[in-house]
Design an enzyme around this catalytic site. Structure first.
Site, PDB file in Angstrom:
ATOM      1  N   GLY A  56       5.411   8.900  14.062  1.00 15.87           N
ATOM      2  CA  GLY A  56       6.649   8.084  13.669  1.00 15.87           C
ATOM      3  C   GLY A  56       7.653   9.032  12.778  1.00 15.87           C
ATOM      4  CD  GLU A 111       4.176   5.495   8.513  1.00 11.19           C
ATOM      5  OE1 GLU A 111       4.828   6.069   9.418  1.00 11.19           O
ATOM      6  OE2 GLU A 111       3.326   4.647   8.922  1.00 11.19           O
ATOM      7  CG  ASP A 115       5.645  -4.744  12.309  1.00 11.71           C
ATOM      8  OD1 ASP A 115       6.721  -5.787  12.122  1.00 11.71           O
ATOM      9  OD2 ASP A 115       6.092  -4.427  14.175  1.00 11.71           O
ATOM     10  CG  PHE A 164      11.166  -2.517  20.503  1.00 15.24           C
ATOM     11  CD1 PHE A 164      10.527  -1.441  20.671  1.00 15.24           C
ATOM     12  CD2 PHE A 164       9.899  -2.891  21.336  1.00 15.24           C
ATOM     13  CE1 PHE A 164       9.402  -0.570  21.191  1.00 15.24           C
ATOM     14  CE2 PHE A 164       8.496  -2.184  21.442  1.00 15.24           C
ATOM     15  CZ  PHE A 164       8.567  -1.389  21.740  1.00 15.24           C
ATOM     16  CG  ASP A 171       6.818   5.826  20.343  1.00 15.08           C
ATOM     17  OD1 ASP A 171       6.705   4.712  19.007  1.00 15.08           O
ATOM     18  OD2 ASP A 171       5.601   5.149  21.161  1.00 15.08           O
ATOM     19  NE  ARG A 177       6.420   9.542  19.098  1.00 11.68           N
ATOM     20  CZ  ARG A 177       5.871   8.681  18.861  1.00 11.68           C
ATOM     21  NH1 ARG A 177       6.290   8.130  17.526  1.00 11.68           N
ATOM     22  NH2 ARG A 177       4.905   8.572  19.095  1.00 11.68           N
TER      23      ARG A 177
HETATM   24  C1  PRP Z   1       3.822   2.321  13.444  1.00 11.59           C
HETATM   25  C2  PRP Z   1       5.038   3.172  12.392  1.00 11.59           C
HETATM   26  C3  PRP Z   1       3.775   2.628  10.636  1.00 11.59           C
HETATM   27  C4  PRP Z   1       3.213   1.542  12.091  1.00 11.59           C
HETATM   28  C5  PRP Z   1       3.520  -0.164  11.518  1.00 11.59           C
HETATM   29  O1  PRP Z   1       2.539   3.346  14.575  1.00 11.59           O
HETATM   30  O2  PRP Z   1       4.494   4.676  12.584  1.00 11.59           O
HETATM   31  O3  PRP Z   1       1.895   3.543  11.683  1.00 11.59           O
HETATM   32  O4  PRP Z   1       3.522   1.212  12.857  1.00 11.59           O
HETATM   33  O5  PRP Z   1       2.809  -1.049  11.606  1.00 11.59           O
HETATM   34  P1  PRP Z   1       2.290  -2.218  10.573  1.00 11.59           P
HETATM   35  O6  PRP Z   1       3.191  -1.995   9.354  1.00 11.59           O
HETATM   36  O7  PRP Z   1       2.376  -3.270  11.081  1.00 11.59           O
HETATM   37  O8  PRP Z   1       0.996  -1.885  10.091  1.00 11.59           O
HETATM   38  P2  PRP Z   1       2.101   3.253  15.253  1.00 11.59           P
HETATM   39  O9  PRP Z   1       0.966   2.736  15.476  1.00 11.59           O
HETATM   40  O10 PRP Z   1       3.782   2.994  16.448  1.00 11.59           O
HETATM   41  O11 PRP Z   1       2.361   5.318  15.584  1.00 11.59           O
HETATM   42  P3  PRP Z   1       3.128   6.248  15.698  1.00 11.59           P
HETATM   43  O12 PRP Z   1       4.137   6.313  14.193  1.00 11.59           O
HETATM   44  O13 PRP Z   1       2.989   7.595  16.721  1.00 11.59           O
HETATM   45  O14 PRP Z   1       4.577   5.815  16.482  1.00 11.59           O
END
Ligand code: PRP
Length: 191
Positions: A56, A111, A115, A164, A171, A177
């Site tokens: 991401g 990052e 979330d 969302f 994504d 993306r």
């Molecule tokens: C998403 C984002 C962070 C994580 C955040 O990654 O990039 O790494 O979730 O969530 P959290 O704060 O609840 O831990 P994802 O697993 O969707 O992978 P991506 O980066 O490949 O989209």
């Protein structure tokens, strides 16, 4: 809404949250802030390593790196969180690790979105155990979330809604993306 001819994915977005221009302006501000904060470190010849979290953060990383007017290294990790995210008892598994040691370095973890905060909390512990001089976090977007774990994010682009969102690296099922803006995905796409 910004559109790109032939990109049917725009039809899946209910509203634009942040335009490409708004994102670019904020990324420039973050770059200037980081440049000011790390200028003395760079002047002393200390290594500054940006760690982008795949996938991401790839787009944010590319733009943020170019907004920093200091010598920085770029490395990447790919991780996945699992476990009980709501109670912060999950763990992070590393699917791709850094290519170089970060011992003695100033690390900036880049990052796309915070979330629950679980991924970055675990990642900060992991990277902190490798002997860096400092570890800070730069997140493009921090969602307003009741269940977030405590997390000190030094650089935050935007405080976002708990919706969302897709685009600019974010994504749904690996799509969207490459949208040049951040938008809210229509519920019928993911429900
Ligand atoms: C998403 C984002 C962070 C994580 C955040 O990654 O990039 O790494 O979730 O969530 P959290 O704060 O609840 O831990 P994802 O697993 O969707 O992978 P991506 O980066 O490949 O989209």
């Amino acid at each position: 809404m910004e559109t790109a001819k032939g990109m049917a994915v725009h039809d899946d977005v209910s509203r634009q949250l942040l335009s490409g221009g708004q994102i670019a302006a904020r990324v420039a501000e973050l770059g200037a802030q980081i440049t000011a904060d790390y200028r003395a470190c760079a002047a002393q010849g200390e290594r500054i390593v940006m760690v982008g979290i795949l996938r991401g953060a790839a787009i944010f990383m590319a733009d943020l790196a170019r907004a920093i007017e200091l010598p920085v290294e770029m490395d990447f990790m790919c991780v996945s969180s699992y476990g009980d995210r709501a109670s912060s008892s999950g763990t992070v598994s590393i699917q791709k690790d850094l290519d170089r040691s970060i011992e003695g370095c100033h690390v900036i973890v880049v990052e796309d979105v915070v979330d629950t905060g679980l991924t970055l909390a675990r990642l900060r512990d992991e990277l902190g155990s490798r002997g860096p001089k400092t570890v800070e976090i730069a997140a493009l977007m921090r969602k307003q979330h009741a269940g977030q774990v405590p997390l000190d994010c030094r650089y935050v682009g935007f405080e976002g809604p708990d919706e969302f969102i897709v685009g600019y690296g974010l994504d749904f099922a690996e799509r969207y993306r490459n949208l040049p803006y951040i938008g809210v995905l229509k519920p019928e796409i993911y429900l």
